[in-house]
Design a protein around this motif. Structure first.
Motif, PDB file in Angstrom:
ATOM      1  N   ALA A 147       8.215  55.893  52.573  1.00  0.00           N
ATOM      2  CA  ALA A 147       9.518  55.379  52.160  1.00  0.00           C
ATOM      3  C   ALA A 147       9.736  53.965  52.700  1.00  0.00           C
ATOM      4  O   ALA A 147       9.353  53.651  53.823  1.00  0.00           O
ATOM      5  N   ASP A 148      10.326  53.127  51.883  1.00  0.00           N
ATOM      6  CA  ASP A 148      10.688  51.776  52.291  1.00  0.00           C
ATOM      7  C   ASP A 148      12.030  51.849  53.014  1.00  0.00           C
ATOM      8  O   ASP A 148      13.037  52.203  52.397  1.00  0.00           O
ATOM      9  N   ALA A 151      14.845  50.117  51.221  1.00  0.00           N
ATOM     10  CA  ALA A 151      15.263  50.817  50.000  1.00  0.00           C
ATOM     11  C   ALA A 151      16.081  52.056  50.334  1.00  0.00           C
ATOM     12  O   ALA A 151      17.047  52.389  49.642  1.00  0.00           O
ATOM     13  N   VAL A 152      15.696  52.759  51.416  1.00  0.00           N
ATOM     14  CA  VAL A 152      16.421  53.964  51.826  1.00  0.00           C
ATOM     15  C   VAL A 152      17.866  53.629  52.164  1.00  0.00           C
ATOM     16  O   VAL A 152      18.804  54.287  51.706  1.00  0.00           O
ATOM     17  N   LEU A 153      18.080  52.591  52.957  1.00  0.00           N
ATOM     18  CA  LEU A 153      19.433  52.236  53.354  1.00  0.00           C
ATOM     19  C   LEU A 153      20.212  51.615  52.200  1.00  0.00           C
ATOM     20  O   LEU A 153      21.430  51.775  52.115  1.00  0.00           O
ATOM     21  N   ASP A 154      19.507  50.905  51.302  1.00  0.00           N
ATOM     22  CA  ASP A 154      20.180  50.420  50.096  1.00  0.00           C
ATOM     23  C   ASP A 154      20.670  51.601  49.256  1.00  0.00           C
ATOM     24  O   ASP A 154      21.767  51.565  48.689  1.00  0.00           O
ATOM     25  N   THR A 255      17.370  59.041  58.537  1.00  0.00           N
ATOM     26  CA  THR A 255      17.167  59.799  59.767  1.00  0.00           C
ATOM     27  C   THR A 255      18.499  59.953  60.475  1.00  0.00           C
ATOM     28  O   THR A 255      19.116  58.963  60.851  1.00  0.00           O
ATOM     29  N   PRO A 256      18.979  61.185  60.669  1.00  0.00           N
ATOM     30  CA  PRO A 256      20.292  61.368  61.280  1.00  0.00           C
ATOM     31  C   PRO A 256      20.274  61.152  62.780  1.00  0.00           C
ATOM     32  O   PRO A 256      19.300  61.454  63.458  1.00  0.00           O
ATOM     33  N   SER A 257      21.359  60.635  63.288  1.00  0.00           N
ATOM     34  CA  SER A 257      21.523  60.431  64.724  1.00  0.00           C
ATOM     35  C   SER A 257      22.532  61.437  65.244  1.00  0.00           C
ATOM     36  O   SER A 257      23.559  61.663  64.609  1.00  0.00           O
ATOM     37  N   PRO A 258      22.259  62.083  66.375  1.00  0.00           N
ATOM     38  CA  PRO A 258      23.201  63.079  66.903  1.00  0.00           C
ATOM     39  C   PRO A 258      24.575  62.482  67.157  1.00  0.00           C
ATOM     40  O   PRO A 258      24.701  61.404  67.713  1.00  0.00           O
ATOM     41  N   VAL A 301      20.841  56.130  37.114  1.00  0.00           N
ATOM     42  CA  VAL A 301      19.862  55.180  37.636  1.00  0.00           C
ATOM     43  C   VAL A 301      19.754  55.326  39.140  1.00  0.00           C
ATOM     44  O   VAL A 301      18.651  55.382  39.706  1.00  0.00           O
ATOM     45  N   GLU A 302      20.904  55.416  39.821  1.00  0.00           N
ATOM     46  CA  GLU A 302      20.904  55.567  41.277  1.00  0.00           C
ATOM     47  C   GLU A 302      20.286  56.895  41.676  1.00  0.00           C
ATOM     48  O   GLU A 302      19.511  56.981  42.630  1.00  0.00           O
ATOM     49  N   ALA A 303      20.601  57.949  40.941  1.00  0.00           N
ATOM     50  CA  ALA A 303      20.091  59.278  41.256  1.00  0.00           C
ATOM     51  C   ALA A 303      18.595  59.369  41.008  1.00  0.00           C
ATOM     52  O   ALA A 303      17.916  60.213  41.596  1.00  0.00           O
ATOM     53  N   GLY A 304      18.069  58.511  40.179  1.00  0.00           N
ATOM     54  CA  GLY A 304      16.640  58.525  39.893  1.00  0.00           C
ATOM     55  C   GLY A 304      15.807  58.016  41.034  1.00  0.00           C
ATOM     56  O   GLY A 304      14.590  58.218  41.089  1.00  0.00           O
ATOM     57  N   GLY A 305      16.450  57.323  41.978  1.00  0.00           N
ATOM     58  CA  GLY A 305      15.741  56.886  43.186  1.00  0.00           C
ATOM     59  C   GLY A 305      15.763  58.012  44.178  1.00  0.00           C
ATOM     60  O   GLY A 305      15.356  59.103  43.917  1.00  0.00           O
ATOM     61  N   ARG A 306      16.356  57.716  45.365  1.00  0.00           N
ATOM     62  CA  ARG A 306      16.492  58.764  46.363  1.00  0.00           C
ATOM     63  C   ARG A 306      17.731  59.588  46.092  1.00  0.00           C
ATOM     64  O   ARG A 306      18.708  59.094  45.615  1.00  0.00           O
TER      65      ARG A 306
END
Length: 306
Positions: A147-148, A151-154, A255-258, A301-306
């Motif tokens: 994963a980029d 791109a993940v945070l975008d 990645t979740p943070s506690p 379009v957005e759902a087609g990514g992550r």
């Protein structure tokens, strides 16, 4: 494979899985990192090796807890027969993990008022036992592109915008205000990184928790939002929000943070789970519903990514 497990009464499914979750929570007592945070951060949603489908609801939590307890680094699972069909063999002596699925069946009941026989549908819980990819030989997982991070945070940012939630930045605490129907979030600069996640990822994980609360409004998923701290209804909603945040982080690759307030909630959660063996099933179901509702706000379009 331990064949004697199939002799357990079906009604014990809720007890068995709940006890597994309780044990995982008790191992975290006094800490801020929960089992579904640890496992979900690295594994994403558990996936069935045979069908390619992601597990949902309580099965996500149960398999995350099992992966953490047993140290599995893979989120892929399947039954003994499914692994065999895939050309893999479960190693001798390996212990399975319990999941549950629901089968809808038609039933006939007598109407007490009229005496007439009425036909309806009812869901029945069925137990299934699965093994992790780390427990089998002869299976090679398909290659998954890395994963980029950008791109993940975008994608996470696009997801948040698509929800349409009223998010106000300021103050020193994160919360959802049901009366005003808005979310309050501190500035990103107030968040610090951990050993497993960046400050930015922590900000999104906390926001996803509050977005799950936001989804419970009467105009959206309509959950009970009236509980006060210390009450069972409050603990239940907090458990829904925590699970919803973990599901969203897994679905979006964040990645979740506690959260720093985890420890004070755990005692309440444990009390609810010990009193009602179906509570965690209900919470996971509502969290899955909330995550699905929130994710559905995205464009195709957005759902087609992550």
């Amino acid at each position: 494979m331990n064949a004697t497990k199939t002799k357990n009464p079906i009604q014990d499914i809720h007890t068995q899985i709940t006890n597994q979750i309780i044990a995982a929570l008790e191992s975290c007592s006094g800490k801020v990192t929960l089992p579904w945070i640890k496992a979900g951060a690295s594994l994403g949603r558990p996936v069935n090796a045979s069908t390619g489908n992601a597990y949902k609801g309580i099965n996500v939590v149960a398999l995350w807890a099992a992966a953490m307890a047993k140290g599995y680094g893979d989120g892929t699972w399947a039954t003994y027969k499914q692994w065999k069909k895939l050309g893999a063999q479960v190693r001798k002596g390996e212990k399975s993990s319990l999941v549950v699925f629901y089968k809808e069946m038609e039933v006939e009941t007598e109407n007490k008022d009229t005496g007439e026989i009425e036909t309806g549908k009812r869901c029945y819980a069925r137990a299934s036992w699965v093994f992790n990819a780390a427990q089998v030989d002869g299976w090679t997982p398909p290659a998954v592109p890395a994963a980029d991070p950008v791109a993940v945070l975008d994608g996470a940012e696009a997801f948040v915008a698509a929800t349409g939630a009223d998010i106000r930045i300021g103050g020193n605490r994160a919360c959802y205000n049901p009366a005003g129907d808005f979310i309050l979030m501190p500035h990103r600069e107030f968040f610090t990184g951990t050993d497993t996640s960046s400050a930015t990822e922590g900000w999104y994980a906390t926001l996803f928790h509050e977005l799950t609360h936001w989804s419970g409004h009467d105009s959206r998923c309509a959950r009970d939002m009236t509980g006060r701290f210390g009450e069972a209804s409050y603990a239940m909603e907090e458990l829904v929000a925590e699970l919803g945040a973990a599901f969203l982080c897994a679905d979006l690759g964040v990645t979740p943070s506690p959260r720093q307030d985890h420890a004070e909630y755990i005692a309440n959660w444990l009390e609810v789970l010990k009193k009602d063996k179906k509570a965690v099933f209900a919470a996971a179901s509502k969290a899955d519903q909330a995550a699905a509702w929130l994710l559905a706000r995205r464009s195709p379009v957005e759902a087609g990514g992550r």
